[in-house]
Motif scaffolding. Sequence first.
Motif, mmCIF file in Angstrom:
data_model
loop_
_atom_site.group_PDB
_atom_site.id
_atom_site.type_symbol
_atom_site.label_atom_id
_atom_site.label_comp_id
_atom_site.label_asym_id
_atom_site.label_seq_id
_atom_site.Cartn_x
_atom_site.Cartn_y
_atom_site.Cartn_z
ATOM 1 N N SER A 80 10.641 6.074 -12.560
ATOM 2 C CA SER A 80 10.551 6.225 -11.108
ATOM 3 C C SER A 80 10.293 4.886 -10.431
ATOM 4 N N ARG A 81 10.499 4.863 -9.134
ATOM 5 C CA ARG A 81 10.249 3.652 -8.348
ATOM 6 C C ARG A 81 8.766 3.271 -8.397
ATOM 7 N N ARG A 82 7.904 4.265 -8.301
ATOM 8 C CA ARG A 82 6.456 4.011 -8.336
ATOM 9 C C ARG A 82 6.037 3.416 -9.679
ATOM 10 N N THR A 83 6.594 3.952 -10.767
ATOM 11 C CA THR A 83 6.269 3.427 -12.094
ATOM 12 C C THR A 83 6.755 1.996 -12.249
ATOM 13 N N TYR A 84 7.951 1.717 -11.749
ATOM 14 C CA TYR A 84 8.489 0.358 -11.808
ATOM 15 C C TYR A 84 7.596 -0.594 -11.033
ATOM 16 N N TRP A 85 7.153 -0.182 -9.855
ATOM 17 C CA TRP A 85 6.284 -1.028 -9.027
ATOM 18 C C TRP A 85 4.972 -1.324 -9.740
ATOM 19 N N LYS A 86 4.320 -0.297 -10.268
ATOM 20 C CA LYS A 86 3.047 -0.492 -10.962
ATOM 21 C C LYS A 86 3.228 -1.373 -12.198
ATOM 22 N N GLY A 87 4.309 -1.130 -12.948
ATOM 23 C CA GLY A 87 4.548 -1.940 -14.132
ATOM 24 C C GLY A 87 4.781 -3.395 -13.797
ATOM 25 N N LYS A 88 5.491 -3.647 -12.712
ATOM 26 C CA LYS A 88 5.770 -5.035 -12.330
ATOM 27 C C LYS A 88 4.505 -5.729 -11.829
ATOM 28 N N VAL A 89 3.667 -4.997 -11.102
ATOM 29 C CA VAL A 89 2.405 -5.580 -10.643
ATOM 30 C C VAL A 89 1.542 -5.986 -11.834
ATOM 31 N N TRP A 90 1.430 -5.108 -12.821
ATOM 32 C CA TRP A 90 0.647 -5.428 -14.007
ATOM 33 C C TRP A 90 1.262 -6.589 -14.780
ATOM 34 N N ALA A 244 -2.624 -11.369 -0.532
ATOM 35 C CA ALA A 244 -2.082 -10.718 -1.723
ATOM 36 C C ALA A 244 -1.968 -9.208 -1.509
ATOM 37 N N VAL A 245 -2.963 -8.625 -0.848
ATOM 38 C CA VAL A 245 -2.920 -7.184 -0.548
ATOM 39 C C VAL A 245 -1.755 -6.869 0.385
ATOM 40 N N ILE A 246 -1.523 -7.746 1.363
ATOM 41 C CA ILE A 246 -0.386 -7.552 2.273
ATOM 42 C C ILE A 246 0.924 -7.582 1.481
ATOM 43 N N ALA A 247 1.030 -8.528 0.537
ATOM 44 C CA ALA A 247 2.235 -8.604 -0.305
ATOM 45 C C ALA A 247 2.398 -7.328 -1.128
ATOM 46 N N LEU A 248 1.295 -6.792 -1.629
ATOM 47 C CA LEU A 248 1.349 -5.545 -2.398
ATOM 48 C C LEU A 248 1.838 -4.382 -1.543
ATOM 49 N N LEU A 249 1.326 -4.306 -0.314
ATOM 50 C CA LEU A 249 1.727 -3.219 0.580
ATOM 51 C C LEU A 249 3.205 -3.321 0.949
ATOM 52 N N VAL A 250 3.666 -4.552 1.217
ATOM 53 C CA VAL A 250 5.073 -4.757 1.556
ATOM 54 C C VAL A 250 5.961 -4.361 0.385
ATOM 55 N N SER A 251 5.604 -4.806 -0.810
ATOM 56 C CA SER A 251 6.418 -4.479 -1.979
ATOM 57 C C SER A 251 6.354 -2.989 -2.304
ATOM 58 N N TYR A 252 5.186 -2.365 -2.113
ATOM 59 C CA TYR A 252 5.045 -0.927 -2.387
ATOM 60 C C TYR A 252 5.970 -0.120 -1.488
ATOM 61 N N TRP A 253 5.986 -0.469 -0.204
ATOM 62 C CA TRP A 253 6.861 0.237 0.738
ATOM 63 C C TRP A 253 8.326 -0.001 0.393
ATOM 64 N N THR A 254 8.650 -1.256 0.057
ATOM 65 C CA THR A 254 10.046 -1.607 -0.218
ATOM 66 C C THR A 254 10.550 -0.946 -1.493
ATOM 67 N N PHE A 255 9.727 -0.927 -2.524
ATOM 68 C CA PHE A 255 10.145 -0.332 -3.791
ATOM 69 C C PHE A 255 10.504 1.143 -3.621
ATOM 70 N N HIS A 256 9.821 1.825 -2.723
ATOM 71 C CA HIS A 256 10.087 3.250 -2.509
ATOM 72 C C HIS A 256 11.362 3.480 -1.697
ATOM 73 N N HIS A 257 11.984 2.390 -1.203
ATOM 74 C CA HIS A 257 13.237 2.520 -0.444
ATOM 75 C C HIS A 257 14.409 1.869 -1.171
ATOM 76 N N LEU A 258 14.199 1.463 -2.413
ATOM 77 C CA LEU A 258 15.307 0.905 -3.195
ATOM 78 C C LEU A 258 16.326 1.987 -3.509
ATOM 79 N N TYR A 259 17.582 1.580 -3.571
ATOM 80 C CA TYR A 259 18.640 2.542 -3.874
ATOM 81 C C TYR A 259 19.731 1.837 -4.675
#
Length: 263
Positions: A80-90, A244-259
């Motif tokens: 999922s997009r959420r899993t990809y985002w969390k994995g990339k952050v880690w 850094a938190v702002i970057a996380l929020l931006v990427s979190y929102w963007t990852f959920h709109h990837l297609y």
Amino acid sequence: MLDVRTRKVAQILTKRYLRNYVIMLVTLLGLSLVANIFKTNGTFYETYAFLPIGGVTVIMGFFVLYTYPDFKYLIQNGVSRRTYWKGKVWAIVIAGALTRLLSYLLYFATQVPFQALSNRITYLHQLKTDISDSIFFELFGHASSLSGTHLGWTIAGMIIYGVVLTLEAWLWAMAIGALFSLLTRKAQVVVGIALVVGGNYLMFVILTWMVRHQEHMMINLLRYLDPSVLTSLPYSLLLDGVTAVIALLVSYWTFHHLYLRND
């Protein structure tokens, strides 16, 4: 605790980032060796003394920009997009911290002693000189000392701050890469060129204005702010944390709109 899929994604990306780091480091070392061969008055140790070890970690953020290829591969394999985002952050946290710490280790093990040998001074003297000339000491020199037992705390603070800056830069690289992934290839090229040209022009305008008005600007700034606050390590770490938190929020929102694109 991370779930199995998130751990797997983080493991794959971490290995990739670390492998790229090693490849870049070896490549730069090879180029430095080749360049040293053509130096008539150079010596072997100078090759390592001028190897931009710390810069490799910063350049590594370029690989973090790539979001869509991994997204396409993972989404087609049920991630999922959420899993990809969390994995990339880690992966960014782990690989970013490791590469930065490795850069400092190489710096203390190669650059400092070889520069000291070149300048015919002691290791400790060269280390103090390098730190006093660093951006870290320019910012936080008032809160640290290069003498006695305080040298260890100065080095520790420099390393911590370097790791924080690396993670912040990589998180923003992830956010920017995710935003670019929302665009088509043609749009990416157009926007990329526009950002490079426009960014350089804007930077030139800003730097020109700052040079012309730097004295007046500093007087007004120091009138309202305590200079010690501007160069406070906790304050700077807090500011870096917020960005850094702002970057996380931006990427979190963007990852959920990837297609998946057709281009």
